[in-house]
Design an enzyme around this catalytic site. Structure first.
Site, short mmCIF file in Angstrom:
data_model
loop_
_atom_site.label_atom_id
_atom_site.label_comp_id
_atom_site.label_asym_id
_atom_site.label_seq_id
_atom_site.Cartn_x
_atom_site.Cartn_y
_atom_site.Cartn_z
N LYS A 62 0.82 -1.22 0.00
CA LYS A 62 0.00 0.00 0.00
C LYS A 62 0.86 1.27 0.00
CE LYS A 62 -0.86 0.04 4.94
NZ LYS A 62 -0.74 1.19 5.78
N ARG A 77 -5.73 3.14 13.63
CA ARG A 77 -5.35 1.74 13.78
C ARG A 77 -6.39 0.96 14.59
NH1 ARG A 77 -0.40 0.50 11.92
NH2 ARG A 77 1.15 2.17 11.82
N ARG A 103 12.23 -11.77 1.78
CA ARG A 103 12.99 -10.58 1.42
C ARG A 103 14.49 -10.75 1.73
NH1 ARG A 103 9.83 -5.34 3.41
NH2 ARG A 103 10.55 -6.11 5.41
N ARG A 117 17.05 -9.83 7.10
CA ARG A 117 16.85 -9.08 8.35
C ARG A 117 16.27 -9.97 9.43
NH1 ARG A 117 13.48 -3.90 6.82
NH2 ARG A 117 12.44 -4.62 8.69
N ARG A 145 3.45 -10.20 13.59
CA ARG A 145 3.10 -8.86 13.09
C ARG A 145 1.79 -8.91 12.31
NH1 ARG A 145 7.99 -7.24 9.70
NH2 ARG A 145 6.75 -5.58 8.77
#
Ligand SMILES: [Zn+2]
Length: 307
Positions: free
Chosen positions: A13, A88, A127, A160, A171
């Site tokens: 997004k 949120r 990633r 990472r 998350r």
């Protein structure tokens, strides 16, 4: 167009927001950026935010809202905005709605960039970043020719630590728990639209643009209807409600009614009826016939004469 953007980490997004800014010439309002800027500038709200952050607390919602409100007062956000990262949760969404209503800039669209959780998992855990040149890869979608080695410079790829499966799943779980109620909240307002966040960036952007333009069309039409309504003295109510889609529909209905009324002029008929039975006129006559004021005048004149 006043938009709230909803989407999970990894939904893309942020990338879409950048494209929207360019296409529709509206600013992105990111609460993170606002906080940093306000703290750096040392504004009243910035000082409050800094005090909270220095003591390890979350910045209070009303401080964040105050910053958003200040940002909305700048000329470049008159044509709309994209709100990202706020609200949120439901209480934040409610206070945001109240504030936007006060400043006459209600939300018009809550846009959800929807991506299946397993795709998000692959995007986030796959990633890899080149330690030498910073090039970004994904072991599932855009792998390097030689595993672990950058295609561009041969540097070694890094993973990472917060991109590991457990952290990412957590998350996403937190996101799900927070966002699902917001999705229902905006759905109930009739403002929620969903774009599938899979495929190429340009395909996703095309479907998002289509949604936005579909929303803008009735709004533009309502602009005409609202001005028609204004001539009938209903402008105040319409502008108080803003140009929300629901209000727009109402305005259109009203305009249609107006046309219908002209064809069957009830009000005009009433006027004629009143003239035929002139209550007010009768009152006037009655007053003249019982001239209290005139009597007073005479009394006054008499008193003056005595002097
Ligand atoms: Zn490299």
């Amino acid at each position: 167009m006043r938009i709230v953007l909803l989407g999970a980490p990894g939904s893309g997004k942020g990338t879409q927001a950048k494209l929207l800014i360019e296409k529709y010439k509206i600013p992105q309002i990111s609460t993170g950026d606002l906080l940093r800027a306000a703290v750096a500038a040392g504004t009243e709200l910035g000082k409050k935010a800094k005090a909270a952050m220095d003591s390890g607390q979350l910045v209070a919602d009303d401080v964040v809202l105050g910053m958003i409100q200040e940002r909305l007062a700048t000329p470049d956000s008159k044509g709309g905005f994209i709100l990202d990262g706020f609200p949120r949760n439901i209480p934040q969404a409610q206070t945001l709605d109240a504030m936007l209503a006060r400043v006459g800039q209600p939300l018009q669209l809550a846009l959800l960039v929807d991506v299946d959780i397993e795709v998000l998992m692959k995007r986030l855990t796959g990633r890899r970043t080149c330690g030498s040149c910073g090039a970004i890869y994904n072991v599932y979608y855009t792998p390097t020719k030689v595993p672990g080695k950058c295609d561009k410079c041969g540097g070694s790829l890094q993973h990472r630590s917060d991109d590991n499966e457990t952290t990412v799943r957590n998350r996403l779980k937190v996101y799900e728990e927070q966002t699902a109620p917001l999705v229902s909240y905006y759905k109930a307002q009739g403002k929620l639209r969903t774009a599938r966040g899979v495929g190429s960036i340009s395909d996703i952007f095309k479907s998002i643009s289509d949604i936005i333009e579909a929303q803008m069309r009735p709004l533009a039409a309502a602009g005409v209807a609202v001005s028609a309504a204004a001539s009938a003295g209903q402008a105040r109510a319409a502008s108080a409600r803003g140009a929300a889609p629901a209000a727009a529909k109402k305005a259109l209905k009203k305009a249609a009614k107006k046309v219908a009324k002209k064809a069957a002029p009830k009000k005009a008929a009433k006027k004629v009826a009143k003239k035929a039975a002139p209550k007010k006129a009768a009152k006037k006559v009655a007053k003249k016939a019982a001239p209290k004021k005139a009597a007073k005048k005479v009394a006054k004149k008499a008193a003056k004469a005595k002097k």
